[in-house]
Design a protein around this motif. Structure first.
Motif, PDB file in Angstrom:
ATOM      1  N   LEU A 169       0.825  -1.209   0.000  1.00 19.34           N
ATOM      2  CA  LEU A 169       0.000   0.000   0.000  1.00 19.34           C
ATOM      3  C   LEU A 169       0.857   1.257   0.000  1.00 19.34           C
ATOM      4  O   LEU A 169       0.550   2.238  -0.689  1.00 19.34           O
ATOM      5  N   LEU A 170       1.950   1.236   0.770  1.00 18.57           N
ATOM      6  CA  LEU A 170       2.843   2.394   0.795  1.00 18.57           C
ATOM      7  C   LEU A 170       3.441   2.658  -0.587  1.00 18.57           C
ATOM      8  O   LEU A 170       3.605   3.819  -0.992  1.00 18.57           O
ATOM      9  N   LEU A 187       1.180   4.566  -2.577  1.00 18.81           N
ATOM     10  CA  LEU A 187       0.958   5.930  -2.071  1.00 18.81           C
ATOM     11  C   LEU A 187       2.186   6.819  -2.224  1.00 18.81           C
ATOM     12  O   LEU A 187       2.194   7.948  -1.722  1.00 18.81           O
ATOM     13  N   SER A 247       1.476  10.283  -3.652  1.00 19.36           N
ATOM     14  CA  SER A 247       0.323  11.034  -3.146  1.00 19.36           C
ATOM     15  C   SER A 247       0.787  12.151  -2.210  1.00 19.36           C
ATOM     16  O   SER A 247       1.778  12.006  -1.485  1.00 19.36           O
ATOM     17  N   LEU A 301       0.668  10.783   6.083  1.00 22.67           N
ATOM     18  CA  LEU A 301      -0.252  10.286   5.064  1.00 22.67           C
ATOM     19  C   LEU A 301      -1.666  10.724   5.427  1.00 22.67           C
ATOM     20  O   LEU A 301      -1.999  10.842   6.610  1.00 22.67           O
ATOM     21  N   THR A 359      -9.824   5.975  -3.423  1.00 23.49           N
ATOM     22  CA  THR A 359      -8.985   4.815  -3.099  1.00 23.49           C
ATOM     23  C   THR A 359      -7.696   5.212  -2.392  1.00 23.49           C
ATOM     24  O   THR A 359      -7.261   4.545  -1.449  1.00 23.49           O
ATOM     25  N   VAL A 360      -7.076   6.287  -2.836  1.00 22.33           N
ATOM     26  CA  VAL A 360      -5.823   6.719  -2.219  1.00 22.33           C
ATOM     27  C   VAL A 360      -6.043   7.088  -0.756  1.00 22.33           C
ATOM     28  O   VAL A 360      -5.271   6.692   0.130  1.00 22.33           O
ATOM     29  N   ASP A 377      -6.583   3.862   1.304  1.00 24.25           N
ATOM     30  CA  ASP A 377      -5.353   3.107   1.574  1.00 24.25           C
ATOM     31  C   ASP A 377      -4.484   3.813   2.610  1.00 24.25           C
ATOM     32  O   ASP A 377      -3.903   3.171   3.497  1.00 24.25           O
ATOM     33  N   ALA A 378      -4.391   5.140   2.514  1.00 23.01           N
ATOM     34  CA  ALA A 378      -3.587   5.878   3.492  1.00 23.01           C
ATOM     35  C   ALA A 378      -4.179   5.747   4.883  1.00 23.01           C
ATOM     36  O   ALA A 378      -3.442   5.565   5.876  1.00 23.01           O
ATOM     37  N   ARG A 386      -6.253  -3.591  -5.702  1.00 24.08           N
ATOM     38  CA  ARG A 386      -5.432  -2.598  -6.385  1.00 24.08           C
ATOM     39  C   ARG A 386      -5.187  -3.000  -7.830  1.00 24.08           C
ATOM     40  O   ARG A 386      -5.044  -4.157  -8.142  1.00 24.08           O
TER      41      ARG A 386
END
Length: 380
Positions: A254-255, A258, A261, A294, A325-326, A329-330, A380
């Motif tokens: 996930l990181l 991101l 972002s 984040l 979505t971003v 996830d964060a 994802r």
């Protein structure tokens, strides 16, 4: 307020009671019949509506006097608390930058910080100092660095006003770790880290609104850094067994998604105990960990401590995922790391029954967050 005795000898009765007085205050004209403000106003020739207004004003005045007396009692000088060696050392440091500071009450004398309420002239203030034992601890360097950062944050907020309410800076001593701030009238949103009873829905909406306003703000200053190294935190919890290999891999996945972002300005320690509910709205205090995180870090902190309020958690989750979505996830990465920290903080030997119940809830919450992370990785 006081009742007279109805028994006793005639001599005792004459010395204990005063001659009856009328409304004009002249003795010997019967008892005073006009203690009710409405009756007194009517006797003065006022209309019933005017009598009601006079009674309301009298009632409001009595209420205000009662509140003032209650506040004065709460801030009553406590000589014993002000004479401990740690507090006396803190007062000496405060006097160097605020000679007119008059201490009234020790709000907190902990292992890290000392909070002393007082006044400068007629202005109520609160002085925050690092405790002497904190300066001698193994984490002294980190605590001093955080205190210096909080001083810098308050000074930056003087130049660039944030969109949230916070105490006004009065004075600060960077070298001696002293911070003097305005004392804001209000109460903590919760006294416990994990409160049994959450704020009301209206109070929670106001708190979330303030947090959201802060998170969307882009301050024109370089004071704020990145307090949290996400890769390092994942490795740390993985090394002590709190995260499995799969958990660590999912979080790193996930990181990776991101990486590009934008970060979000967060309070960093948005516990309900660091939020005052004032008449003008929520007031955020304790800015030691403010910085760029984040998106959704402050919301993850609030979610982690509101285990007893499913409606509040649902509202926080919806707000955290409103950015797509971003943002989802964060928020999940932040939530897992915050829950790992809470477990490590509270799962200690000798815990009582209430704490063991809270620890079980934290483990259940962590399992739920892990499953949500795996689902997010799979989509994802």
């Amino acid at each position: 307020m006081y009742s007279s005795a109805t028994t006793g000898t005639p001599t005792q009765t004459r010395t204990a009671l005063r001659p009856p007085t009328a409304a004009g205050g002249r003795p010997g004209q019967g008892p005073a019949p006009y203690r009710d403000p409405r009756a007194l106003a009517t006797a003065r020739g006022l209309l019933p509506r005017q009598a009601d207004q006079l009674a309301a004003r009298n009632g409001t005045d009595r209420m205000q006097r009662g509140r003032a007396l209650e506040a004065a009692t709460a801030d009553r000088l406590d000589p014993a608390a002000l004479q401990t060696p740690a507090v006396r050392a803190a007062l000496a440091n405060i006097a160097r930058i605020c000679p007119g500071f008059l201490p009234r009450q020790v709000l907190r004398e902990g292992s890290r910080h000392i909070l002393i309420a007082g006044t400068i002239g007629r202005a109520p203030v609160v002085a925050k100092c690092l405790a002497p034992q904190a300066l001698r601890s193994e984490h002294a360097e980190q605590l001093i660095e955080r205190f210096h950062h909080e001083v810098s944050v308050y000074r930056a907020f003087v130049r660039h006003r944030p969109p949230v309410r916070l105490p006004r800076l009065v004075a600060a001593d960077h070298d001696r770790c002293v911070l003097v701030m305005e004392r804001v009238p209000g109460r903590q949103a919760a006294r416990e880290r994990h409160p049994v009873s959450a704020p009301t829905p209206g109070e929670l909406r106001a708190v979330l609104g303030s947090i959201r306003s802060l998170n969307l703000w882009r301050p024109p200053t370089d004071v704020f850094g990145k307090p949290l190294d996400y890769q390092l935190e994942i490795s740390r919890f993985h090394s002590v067994g709190q995260l499995t290999d799969r958990d660590a891999g999912d979080l790193r996945a996930l990181l990776h998604g991101l990486a590009g972002s934008p970060l979000q300005l967060c309070h960093g320690d948005a516990l309900l105990g660091n939020i005052l509910l004032a008449p003008s709205g929520p007031v955020l205090v304790d800015w030691e960990q403010a910085g760029w995180y984040l998106p959704g870090y402050d919301l993850a902190v609030l979610w982690s401590v509101l285990s007893g309020d499913s409606a509040a958690r649902r509202q926080i989750s919806q707000l955290a995922q409103s950015g797509g979505t971003v943002a989802r996830d964060a928020f999940l990465v932040n939530l897992v790391l915050v829950l790992m920290r809470e477990i490590r903080l509270h799962d200690v030997p000798g815990a009582g029954e209430e704490q063991r119940i809270m620890i079980r809830r934290l483990y259940d919450d962590a399992a739920l967050a892990r499953r949500a992370v795996r689902t997010a990785v799979g989509t994802r």
